[in-house]
Design a protein around this motif. Structure first.
Motif, short mmCIF file in Angstrom:
data_model
loop_
_atom_site.label_atom_id
_atom_site.label_comp_id
_atom_site.label_asym_id
_atom_site.label_seq_id
_atom_site.Cartn_x
_atom_site.Cartn_y
_atom_site.Cartn_z
N VAL A 1 0.87 -1.17 0.00
CA VAL A 1 0.00 0.00 0.00
C VAL A 1 0.91 1.21 0.00
CG1 VAL A 1 -1.78 1.28 1.22
CG2 VAL A 1 -1.81 -1.20 1.27
N ALA A 2 0.79 2.02 -1.05
CA ALA A 2 1.59 3.24 -1.16
C ALA A 2 0.73 4.31 -1.81
CB ALA A 2 2.85 2.99 -1.97
N ASP A 3 0.76 5.50 -1.26
CA ASP A 3 0.01 6.64 -1.80
C ASP A 3 -1.48 6.33 -1.91
OD1 ASP A 3 2.39 8.13 -2.06
OD2 ASP A 3 2.77 7.21 -4.01
N GLY A 4 -2.02 5.55 -0.97
CA GLY A 4 -3.44 5.24 -0.95
C GLY A 4 -3.88 4.21 -1.98
N VAL A 5 -2.94 3.46 -2.56
CA VAL A 5 -3.26 2.46 -3.57
C VAL A 5 -2.75 1.10 -3.12
CG1 VAL A 5 -2.96 1.75 -5.96
CG2 VAL A 5 -3.16 4.17 -5.41
N PHE A 6 -3.63 0.10 -3.11
CA PHE A 6 -3.28 -1.28 -2.77
C PHE A 6 -2.85 -1.99 -4.04
CE2 PHE A 6 -4.69 -5.71 -2.74
CZ PHE A 6 -4.03 -6.20 -1.63
N ARG A 7 -1.74 -2.73 -3.96
CA ARG A 7 -1.24 -3.49 -5.11
C ARG A 7 -0.86 -4.91 -4.68
NH1 ARG A 7 0.84 1.55 -5.87
NH2 ARG A 7 0.40 2.53 -7.88
N CYS A 8 -1.19 -5.86 -5.51
CA CYS A 8 -0.73 -7.23 -5.36
C CYS A 8 -0.14 -7.63 -6.70
CB CYS A 8 -1.85 -8.18 -4.95
SG CYS A 8 -1.29 -9.89 -4.83
N SER A 9 1.17 -7.48 -6.83
CA SER A 9 1.82 -7.75 -8.12
C SER A 9 2.04 -9.24 -8.36
CB SER A 9 3.16 -7.02 -8.19
OG SER A 9 3.97 -7.41 -7.10
N THR A 10 2.01 -10.06 -7.30
CA THR A 10 2.20 -11.49 -7.47
C THR A 10 0.89 -12.24 -7.65
OG1 THR A 10 2.22 -11.80 -5.08
CG2 THR A 10 4.36 -11.50 -6.17
N CYS A 11 -0.25 -11.56 -7.48
CA CYS A 11 -1.55 -12.20 -7.68
C CYS A 11 -1.74 -12.48 -9.17
CB CYS A 11 -2.67 -11.28 -7.20
SG CYS A 11 -2.69 -11.00 -5.43
N THR A 12 -2.57 -13.46 -9.48
CA THR A 12 -2.86 -13.79 -10.87
C THR A 12 -4.33 -13.55 -11.13
OG1 THR A 12 -1.19 -15.50 -10.78
CG2 THR A 12 -2.71 -15.61 -12.61
N PRO A 13 -4.71 -12.55 -11.88
CA PRO A 13 -3.92 -11.48 -12.45
C PRO A 13 -3.56 -10.45 -11.38
CG PRO A 13 -6.23 -11.11 -12.94
CD PRO A 13 -6.14 -12.43 -12.22
N PRO A 14 -2.56 -9.59 -11.64
CA PRO A 14 -2.19 -8.57 -10.67
C PRO A 14 -3.38 -7.66 -10.34
CG PRO A 14 -0.54 -8.73 -12.38
CD PRO A 14 -1.69 -9.58 -12.81
N VAL A 15 -3.47 -7.22 -9.07
CA VAL A 15 -4.60 -6.42 -8.60
C VAL A 15 -4.08 -5.06 -8.13
CG1 VAL A 15 -6.43 -6.27 -6.88
CG2 VAL A 15 -5.88 -8.46 -7.90
N THR A 16 -4.75 -3.99 -8.57
CA THR A 16 -4.47 -2.64 -8.10
C THR A 16 -5.81 -1.96 -7.85
OG1 THR A 16 -2.48 -2.53 -9.44
CG2 THR A 16 -3.37 -0.45 -8.68
N THR A 17 -6.00 -1.41 -6.63
CA THR A 17 -7.26 -0.75 -6.28
C THR A 17 -7.00 0.32 -5.23
OG1 THR A 17 -9.57 -1.14 -5.65
CG2 THR A 17 -7.90 -2.40 -4.48
N PRO A 18 -7.78 1.38 -5.18
CA PRO A 18 -7.62 2.39 -4.13
C PRO A 18 -7.88 1.79 -2.75
CG PRO A 18 -8.97 3.24 -5.92
CD PRO A 18 -8.78 1.78 -6.17
N ALA A 19 -7.10 2.21 -1.77
CA ALA A 19 -7.24 1.73 -0.39
C ALA A 19 -8.02 2.76 0.43
CB ALA A 19 -5.88 1.46 0.22
N ASP A 20 -9.28 3.00 0.02
CA ASP A 20 -10.10 4.02 0.68
C ASP A 20 -11.28 3.45 1.45
OD1 ASP A 20 -11.66 3.21 -1.42
OD2 ASP A 20 -11.77 5.17 -2.39
N GLY A 21 -11.40 2.13 1.53
CA GLY A 21 -12.48 1.51 2.28
C GLY A 21 -13.76 1.32 1.50
N ARG A 22 -13.83 1.77 0.25
CA ARG A 22 -15.02 1.59 -0.58
C ARG A 22 -14.77 0.45 -1.58
NH1 ARG A 22 -15.84 7.26 -2.99
NH2 ARG A 22 -13.74 7.61 -2.21
N PHE A 23 -15.87 -0.14 -2.07
CA PHE A 23 -15.75 -1.21 -3.05
C PHE A 23 -15.45 -0.62 -4.43
CE2 PHE A 23 -17.86 -3.62 0.23
CZ PHE A 23 -17.25 -4.85 0.11
N HIS A 24 -14.49 -1.25 -5.11
CA HIS A 24 -14.11 -0.86 -6.46
C HIS A 24 -14.08 -2.10 -7.34
CE1 HIS A 24 -12.92 3.20 -5.23
NE2 HIS A 24 -12.44 2.62 -4.14
#
Length: 90
Positions: free
Chosen positions: A45-68
């Protein structure tokens, strides 16, 4: 009168039929056949963005507590990430 008796007989048998299903019972998984990942997933989690680069497929979403929406993922359509502390997200 026969119609009422037939209807009463059907209604009294219905609850017992609805209580059973082919999925009732105790389920047990076979851990020997489970294929677990060899390496753990890496989350950041950096700059309010959650990232999972090792997930298949890679996941990137805002870490603001809302569903995206999470496009092109096989197991879910959307996700929510909340930063709970310096070392914990939910």
């Amino acid at each position: 009168m026969k119609r009422h008796l037939a209807c009463l007989a059907f209604l009294s048998a219905t609850p017992s039929l609805a209580q059973t299903s082919p999925f009732d019972g105790t389920w047990q998984g076979d851990l020997a056949s489970a294929k677990l990942p060899a390496k753990p997933d890496v989350f950041s989690v950096a700059d309010g963005v959650f990232r999972c680069s090792t997930c298949t497929p890679p996941v990137t979403t805002p870490a603001d507590g809302r569903f995206h929406a999470v496009p092109s993922h096989d197991y879910f359509d959307e996700m929510s990430v909340t930063v709970d502390g310096p070392t914990q997200v939910s």
